[in-house]
Design a protein around this motif. Structure first.
Motif, PDB file in Angstrom:
ATOM      1  N   ARG A 137       0.951  -0.962   0.119  1.00  0.00           N
ATOM      2  CA  ARG A 137      -0.021   0.304   0.320  1.00  0.00           C
ATOM      3  C   ARG A 137       0.702   1.130   0.310  1.00  0.00           C
ATOM      4  N   GLY A 138       0.527   2.491  -0.395  1.00  0.00           N
ATOM      5  CA  GLY A 138       1.082   3.050  -0.442  1.00  0.00           C
ATOM      6  C   GLY A 138       0.349   4.840  -0.273  1.00  0.00           C
ATOM      7  N   ASP A 139       0.467   5.724   0.310  1.00  0.00           N
ATOM      8  CA  ASP A 139      -0.500   6.691   0.784  1.00  0.00           C
ATOM      9  C   ASP A 139       0.407   8.120   0.711  1.00  0.00           C
ATOM     10  N   TRP A 140      -0.045   9.248   0.040  1.00  0.00           N
ATOM     11  CA  TRP A 140       1.250  10.567  -0.643  1.00  0.00           C
ATOM     12  C   TRP A 140      -0.091  11.617   0.134  1.00  0.00           C
ATOM     13  N   THR A 141      -0.517  11.344   0.886  1.00  0.00           N
ATOM     14  CA  THR A 141      -1.424  12.462   2.467  1.00  0.00           C
ATOM     15  C   THR A 141      -0.527  12.939   2.763  1.00  0.00           C
ATOM     16  N   GLY A 142      -0.634  14.144   3.088  1.00  0.00           N
ATOM     17  CA  GLY A 142       0.857  15.301   3.459  1.00  0.00           C
ATOM     18  C   GLY A 142       2.022  15.514   2.476  1.00  0.00           C
ATOM     19  N   THR A 143       2.656  14.164   1.960  1.00  0.00           N
ATOM     20  CA  THR A 143       3.196  15.187   1.111  1.00  0.00           C
ATOM     21  C   THR A 143       2.987  16.229  -0.316  1.00  0.00           C
ATOM     22  N   ASN A 144       4.443  15.822  -1.235  1.00  0.00           N
ATOM     23  CA  ASN A 144       4.518  16.407  -2.303  1.00  0.00           C
ATOM     24  C   ASN A 144       3.749  15.917  -3.897  1.00  0.00           C
ATOM     25  N   HIS A 145       3.564  14.149  -3.740  1.00  0.00           N
ATOM     26  CA  HIS A 145       3.111  13.086  -4.636  1.00  0.00           C
ATOM     27  C   HIS A 145       1.516  13.603  -4.151  1.00  0.00           C
ATOM     28  N   ASN A 146       0.701  14.196  -3.097  1.00  0.00           N
ATOM     29  CA  ASN A 146      -0.866  13.717  -3.643  1.00  0.00           C
ATOM     30  C   ASN A 146      -1.537  14.724  -4.687  1.00  0.00           C
ATOM     31  N   ASP A 147      -2.369  14.066  -5.233  1.00  0.00           N
ATOM     32  CA  ASP A 147      -2.604  14.288  -6.282  1.00  0.00           C
ATOM     33  C   ASP A 147      -1.605  14.367  -7.836  1.00  0.00           C
ATOM     34  N   TRP A 148      -1.233  13.742  -7.833  1.00  0.00           N
ATOM     35  CA  TRP A 148      -0.115  14.256  -9.247  1.00  0.00           C
ATOM     36  C   TRP A 148       0.268  12.758 -10.168  1.00  0.00           C
ATOM     37  N   LEU A 149      -1.039  11.619 -10.009  1.00  0.00           N
ATOM     38  CA  LEU A 149      -0.194  10.350  -9.962  1.00  0.00           C
ATOM     39  C   LEU A 149      -0.949  11.115 -11.961  1.00  0.00           C
ATOM     40  N   SER A 150      -0.620  10.769 -13.053  1.00  0.00           N
ATOM     41  CA  SER A 150      -0.779  11.241 -14.110  1.00  0.00           C
ATOM     42  C   SER A 150      -0.719   8.978 -15.137  1.00  0.00           C
ATOM     43  N   GLY A 151      -0.233   8.508 -14.491  1.00  0.00           N
ATOM     44  CA  GLY A 151       0.685   7.067 -15.068  1.00  0.00           C
ATOM     45  C   GLY A 151       1.321   6.125 -13.844  1.00  0.00           C
ATOM     46  N   VAL A 152       0.649   5.486 -14.576  1.00  0.00           N
ATOM     47  CA  VAL A 152       1.523   3.801 -14.292  1.00  0.00           C
ATOM     48  C   VAL A 152       2.022   2.988 -14.754  1.00  0.00           C
ATOM     49  N   ASP A 153       2.952   2.162 -14.420  1.00  0.00           N
ATOM     50  CA  ASP A 153       3.282   1.262 -15.127  1.00  0.00           C
ATOM     51  C   ASP A 153       3.777   0.189 -14.820  1.00  0.00           C
ATOM     52  N   TYR A 154       3.372  -1.094 -14.976  1.00  0.00           N
ATOM     53  CA  TYR A 154       3.255  -2.394 -14.269  1.00  0.00           C
ATOM     54  C   TYR A 154       4.204  -3.571 -14.937  1.00  0.00           C
ATOM     55  N   HIS A 155       4.803  -4.449 -14.389  1.00  0.00           N
ATOM     56  CA  HIS A 155       5.549  -5.427 -14.982  1.00  0.00           C
ATOM     57  C   HIS A 155       4.694  -6.823 -13.924  1.00  0.00           C
ATOM     58  N   CYS A 156       4.141  -7.666 -15.158  1.00  0.00           N
ATOM     59  CA  CYS A 156       4.256  -8.751 -14.363  1.00  0.00           C
ATOM     60  C   CYS A 156       5.276  -9.963 -14.643  1.00  0.00           C
ATOM     61  N   ARG A 157       5.356 -10.945 -13.956  1.00  0.00           N
ATOM     62  CA  ARG A 157       6.258 -11.941 -14.623  1.00  0.00           C
ATOM     63  C   ARG A 157       5.919 -13.257 -13.824  1.00  0.00           C
TER      64      ARG A 157
END
Length: 135
Positions: free
Chosen positions: A115-135
């Motif tokens: 889990r991750g939480d960006w509350t109170g950080t500069n990254h809160n409400d910044w997300l525009s893209g997600v990469d994932y790699h499954c093996r």
């Protein structure tokens, strides 16, 4: 008298049961992006393929289940996969165009339930893209 007591218990229990617990409703084999802190609010559900390639998901084009646009509105996330997941913001350059992506968080392979939480950080409400790699 018993019927009246039973009805009173039913109505008093309803408000407590209506609240969603943190990180609620993320299916197995999904990456969930939540609108609010601690997995609260509405979510975007990403279901990765398992073909072993790096896949990019554009949050800029996604909507939360409540219909609101998700770009730059995600506060927390849950990874219910064994995939490596990287979270990106597209940082604007001084000239106003989008430059190279800035990775704001990641979780390695084989970290089911991370889990991750960006509350109170500069990254809160910044997300525009997600990469994932499954093996």
């Amino acid at each position: 008298m018993t019927a009246v007591a039973g009805v009173a218990m039913l109505f008093s229990a309803t408000p407590a049961s209506a609240a969603n617990p943190p990180y609620d409703g993320c299916p197995g084999w999904a990456i969930c992006l939540y609108e609010h802190e601690n997995g609260g609010g509405s979510k975007v559900i990403i279901t990765p393929d398992v073909f072993g390639r790096i896949t990019t998901f554009s949050v800029a084009k996604a909507h939360f289940l409540n219909g609101k646009g998700a770009n730059d509105q995600v506060t927390s996330w849950l990874n219910n996969t064994n995939c490596e997941v990287r979270f990106y913001d597209q940082a604007p350059s001084p000239a106003g165009w989008t430059g190279y992506p800035l990775m704001i968080d990641r979780t390695p392979h084989d970290n089911y339930g991370a889990r991750g939480d960006w509350t109170g950080t500069n990254h809160n409400d910044w997300l525009s893209g997600v990469d994932y790699h499954c093996r």
